[in-house]
Design a protein around this motif. Structure first.
Motif, mmCIF file in Angstrom:
data_model
loop_
_atom_site.group_PDB
_atom_site.id
_atom_site.type_symbol
_atom_site.label_atom_id
_atom_site.label_comp_id
_atom_site.label_asym_id
_atom_site.label_seq_id
_atom_site.Cartn_x
_atom_site.Cartn_y
_atom_site.Cartn_z
ATOM 1 N N ASP A 1 -22.280 19.838 -14.700
ATOM 2 C CA ASP A 1 -21.239 19.408 -13.763
ATOM 3 C C ASP A 1 -21.437 17.983 -13.257
ATOM 4 O O ASP A 1 -20.669 17.525 -12.412
ATOM 5 C CB ASP A 1 -21.145 20.382 -12.587
ATOM 6 N N ASP A 2 -22.448 17.273 -13.793
ATOM 7 C CA ASP A 2 -22.652 15.878 -13.373
ATOM 8 C C ASP A 2 -22.461 14.903 -14.522
ATOM 9 O O ASP A 2 -22.922 13.759 -14.452
ATOM 10 C CB ASP A 2 -24.040 15.700 -12.748
ATOM 11 N N VAL A 3 -21.771 15.349 -15.598
ATOM 12 C CA VAL A 3 -21.492 14.446 -16.710
ATOM 13 C C VAL A 3 -20.009 14.112 -16.744
ATOM 14 O O VAL A 3 -19.187 14.785 -16.115
ATOM 15 C CB VAL A 3 -21.918 15.047 -18.068
ATOM 16 N N GLN A 4 -19.675 13.085 -17.504
ATOM 17 C CA GLN A 4 -18.277 12.683 -17.693
ATOM 18 C C GLN A 4 -18.055 12.459 -19.186
ATOM 19 O O GLN A 4 -18.641 11.542 -19.767
ATOM 20 C CB GLN A 4 -17.986 11.398 -16.908
ATOM 21 N N VAL A 5 -17.245 13.311 -19.794
ATOM 22 C CA VAL A 5 -17.000 13.172 -21.230
ATOM 23 C C VAL A 5 -16.225 11.886 -21.488
ATOM 24 O O VAL A 5 -15.531 11.368 -20.617
ATOM 25 C CB VAL A 5 -16.235 14.389 -21.778
ATOM 26 N N GLY A 6 -16.349 11.374 -22.724
ATOM 27 C CA GLY A 6 -15.684 10.135 -23.082
ATOM 28 C C GLY A 6 -14.175 10.291 -23.193
ATOM 29 O O GLY A 6 -13.656 11.417 -23.258
ATOM 30 N N PRO A 7 -13.436 9.196 -23.257
ATOM 31 C CA PRO A 7 -11.968 9.253 -23.255
ATOM 32 C C PRO A 7 -11.385 9.936 -24.485
ATOM 33 O O PRO A 7 -10.257 10.437 -24.438
ATOM 34 C CB PRO A 7 -11.552 7.779 -23.187
ATOM 35 N N ARG B 1 -32.454 10.745 -25.169
ATOM 36 C CA ARG B 1 -33.291 10.973 -26.352
ATOM 37 C C ARG B 1 -33.661 12.446 -26.522
ATOM 38 O O ARG B 1 -34.330 12.806 -27.501
ATOM 39 C CB ARG B 1 -34.574 10.146 -26.241
ATOM 40 N N ALA B 2 -33.256 13.280 -25.579
ATOM 41 C CA ALA B 2 -33.666 14.684 -25.606
ATOM 42 C C ALA B 2 -32.901 15.463 -26.664
ATOM 43 O O ALA B 2 -31.751 15.153 -26.982
ATOM 44 C CB ALA B 2 -33.455 15.316 -24.232
ATOM 45 N N HIS B 3 -33.539 16.485 -27.197
ATOM 46 C CA HIS B 3 -32.926 17.343 -28.194
ATOM 47 C C HIS B 3 -32.311 18.574 -27.526
ATOM 48 O O HIS B 3 -32.933 19.198 -26.661
ATOM 49 C CB HIS B 3 -33.967 17.801 -29.217
ATOM 50 N N TRP B 4 -31.085 18.887 -27.926
ATOM 51 C CA TRP B 4 -30.451 20.174 -27.625
ATOM 52 C C TRP B 4 -30.115 20.389 -26.157
ATOM 53 O O TRP B 4 -29.960 21.523 -25.701
ATOM 54 C CB TRP B 4 -31.325 21.343 -28.112
ATOM 55 N N ILE B 5 -29.985 19.319 -25.375
ATOM 56 C CA ILE B 5 -29.724 19.511 -23.952
ATOM 57 C C ILE B 5 -28.279 19.967 -23.741
ATOM 58 O O ILE B 5 -27.357 19.531 -24.417
ATOM 59 C CB ILE B 5 -30.021 18.236 -23.136
ATOM 60 N N THR B 6 -28.112 20.845 -22.783
ATOM 61 C CA THR B 6 -26.801 21.442 -22.533
ATOM 62 C C THR B 6 -25.932 20.583 -21.636
ATOM 63 O O THR B 6 -24.908 21.053 -21.139
ATOM 64 C CB THR B 6 -26.975 22.845 -21.921
ATOM 65 N N ALA B 7 -26.320 19.321 -21.416
ATOM 66 C CA ALA B 7 -25.404 18.397 -20.748
ATOM 67 C C ALA B 7 -24.114 18.300 -21.555
ATOM 68 O O ALA B 7 -23.024 18.157 -21.006
ATOM 69 C CB ALA B 7 -26.045 17.027 -20.589
ATOM 70 N N ASP B 8 -24.241 18.383 -22.889
ATOM 71 C CA ASP B 8 -23.090 18.449 -23.807
ATOM 72 C C ASP B 8 -23.591 19.063 -25.111
ATOM 73 O O ASP B 8 -24.128 18.365 -25.975
ATOM 74 C CB ASP B 8 -22.505 17.057 -24.054
ATOM 75 N N MET B 9 -23.436 20.359 -25.241
ATOM 76 C CA MET B 9 -23.949 21.067 -26.412
ATOM 77 C C MET B 9 -22.958 22.143 -26.835
ATOM 78 O O MET B 9 -22.538 22.967 -26.016
ATOM 79 C CB MET B 9 -25.292 21.711 -26.073
ATOM 80 N N ALA B 10 -22.557 22.110 -28.102
ATOM 81 C CA ALA B 10 -21.616 23.087 -28.646
ATOM 82 C C ALA B 10 -22.361 24.071 -29.536
ATOM 83 O O ALA B 10 -23.153 23.656 -30.399
ATOM 84 C CB ALA B 10 -20.519 22.392 -29.447
ATOM 85 N N TYR B 11 -22.129 25.360 -29.331
ATOM 86 C CA TYR B 11 -22.733 26.407 -30.157
ATOM 87 C C TYR B 11 -21.650 27.341 -30.683
ATOM 88 O O TYR B 11 -20.649 27.602 -29.991
ATOM 89 C CB TYR B 11 -23.718 27.250 -29.348
ATOM 90 N N ARG B 12 -21.883 27.867 -31.869
ATOM 91 C CA ARG B 12 -21.052 28.977 -32.319
ATOM 92 C C ARG B 12 -21.293 30.153 -31.382
ATOM 93 O O ARG B 12 -22.444 30.533 -31.130
ATOM 94 C CB ARG B 12 -21.409 29.376 -33.750
ATOM 95 N N THR B 13 -20.232 30.720 -30.882
ATOM 96 C CA THR B 13 -20.357 31.853 -29.966
ATOM 97 C C THR B 13 -21.096 33.001 -30.637
ATOM 98 O O THR B 13 -21.900 33.703 -30.009
ATOM 99 C CB THR B 13 -18.965 32.301 -29.496
ATOM 100 N N GLU B 14 -20.866 33.181 -31.920
ATOM 101 C CA GLU B 14 -21.545 34.219 -32.692
ATOM 102 C C GLU B 14 -23.062 34.034 -32.662
ATOM 103 O O GLU B 14 -23.825 35.000 -32.490
ATOM 104 C CB GLU B 14 -21.048 34.168 -34.141
ATOM 105 N N ALA B 15 -23.523 32.782 -32.832
ATOM 106 C CA ALA B 15 -24.960 32.512 -32.838
ATOM 107 C C ALA B 15 -25.576 32.768 -31.466
ATOM 108 O O ALA B 15 -26.693 33.297 -31.358
ATOM 109 C CB ALA B 15 -25.215 31.064 -33.268
ATOM 110 N N LEU B 16 -24.875 32.395 -30.412
ATOM 111 C CA LEU B 16 -25.374 32.628 -29.059
ATOM 112 C C LEU B 16 -25.561 34.111 -28.789
ATOM 113 O O LEU B 16 -26.565 34.544 -28.211
ATOM 114 C CB LEU B 16 -24.413 32.019 -28.042
#
Length: 332
Positions: A93-99, A145-160
């Motif tokens: 909730d503290d990020v801003q996606v690009g235009p 530089r972090a890997h896999w952070i959920t600041a912006d991370m898309a997953y297949r719902t099936e995999a989750l």
């Protein structure tokens, strides 16, 4: 077109309105649904009126759920259970996606081969250009530089759902994303970097924020139980200074104990070891920074407090999670 849902856990901070406004303004295919999980322990009924008002026509696609104050991992699981789209995109909730984020996301998902479970966004952390960044700003910049952070991370719902979602024993926004990614990878999926961009401003913080951050060492103890002693390498995570912190703390405790029992020479030797270790730590934090009076005094004070705080939280975490089994055994 691949449809997706957006899940945002929130404590309804001031940043939430900017986060939702950026999402509403982004061009491209719109999310099928937005699930906002209010994780405040005692939410105020009117607290979300302003943030939701900025969504415009996305408001009718938005669901608000209560998280119960159990932490971001549990809040994301609450949101995940409500998702019906094939892809789930987690935003903080503290990020801003690009235009052009929605369009870039659609391209990222469309290009994902069937064995790709997750596509990570590119995180940009704006830093001041007129001076050197502070210790806190440099720490936040590490998110880029972090890997896999959920600041912006898309997953297949099936995999989750295959791996059971997030481990809710991670009560802070720390390591829960790396744990999830390692479990997804262990199941044979792959995760790749996407091209969409998201901005993560440096949040305001008190001068003692770095001391409070040491609570994450308890989560590192849980990661060791779940993924083995080499979890640092698996997660592509910096090892940190926990061993040095433990040595500094041990020297300080020994100096006090020896002085109290009349062993002056040995106490002096341990005190010198503590002072040398603390000075080296403070210097490493002060040198790359702006070196203002406030920054220097903050680094000096917190460099004294961080080693014992880190050591304490690591020990308490190891004790709390001593019976945690490797995640593969738990999944059987």
């Amino acid at each position: 077109m691949t449809s997706y849902a957006v899940v945002i856990p929130t404590l309804v901070r001031d940043t939430l309105a900017d986060c939702l406004a950026a999402l509403a303004a982004a061009t491209g295919p719109r999310p099928e649904e937005i699930v906002l999980v209010d994780d405040r322990p005692d939410p105020e009924p009117d607290g979300l009126q302003h943030p939701l008002s900025v969504l415009g026509d996305l408001r009718e696609r938005t669901t608000v759920l209560g998280g119960g104050g159990r932490g971001p991992a549990a809040a994301r699981n609450t949101g995940l259970r409500a998702v019906t789209a094939p892809w789930t995109v987690f935003l903080d909730d503290d990020v801003q996606v690009g235009p052009h984020w929605c369009g870039q996301l659609a391209e990222d998902l469309a290009e994902a081969s069937p064995d790709i479970a997750g596509v990570q966004g590119v995180i940009a952390v704006p830093l001041p250009g007129e001076r050197r960044p502070t210790d806190w700003e440099r720490g936040t910049a590490g998110l880029a530089r972090a890997h896999w952070i959920t600041a912006d991370m898309a997953y297949r719902t099936e995999a989750l759902k295959q791996v059971g979602g997030f481990d809710e024993r991670f009560r802070r926004a720390f390591r829960e994303d790396a744990d999830l990614a390692l479990r997804v990878l262990d199941e044979g999926w792959r995760i790749r970097q996407g091209r969409r961009t998201t901005r993560h401003p440096v949040p305001p913080a008190s001068r003692w924020a770095s001391v409070r951050q040491q609570r994450g060492n308890a989560d590192d103890a849980l990661m060791r139980h779940l993924h083995g002693p080499d979890w640092w390498d698996k997660a592509v995570a910096p090892r940190g200074r926990i061993r040095t912190h433990a040595a500094i703390t041990t020297a300080g405790v020994a100096a006090c104990a020896l002085a109290a029992t009349g062993h002056g020479r040995a106490a002096t030797a341990c005190a010198l070891g503590w002072a040398a270790g603390t000075a080296e730590f403070a210097r490493a934090r002060i040198t790359p920074g702006p070196r203002t009076r406030h920054e220097v005094t903050t680094m000096l004070a917190t460099s004294v407090l961080i080693p014992p705080a880190a050591t304490w939280h690591r020990l308490t975490g190891a004790l709390r999670h001593r019976h945690a089994a490797p995640w593969q055994e738990m999944a059987r």
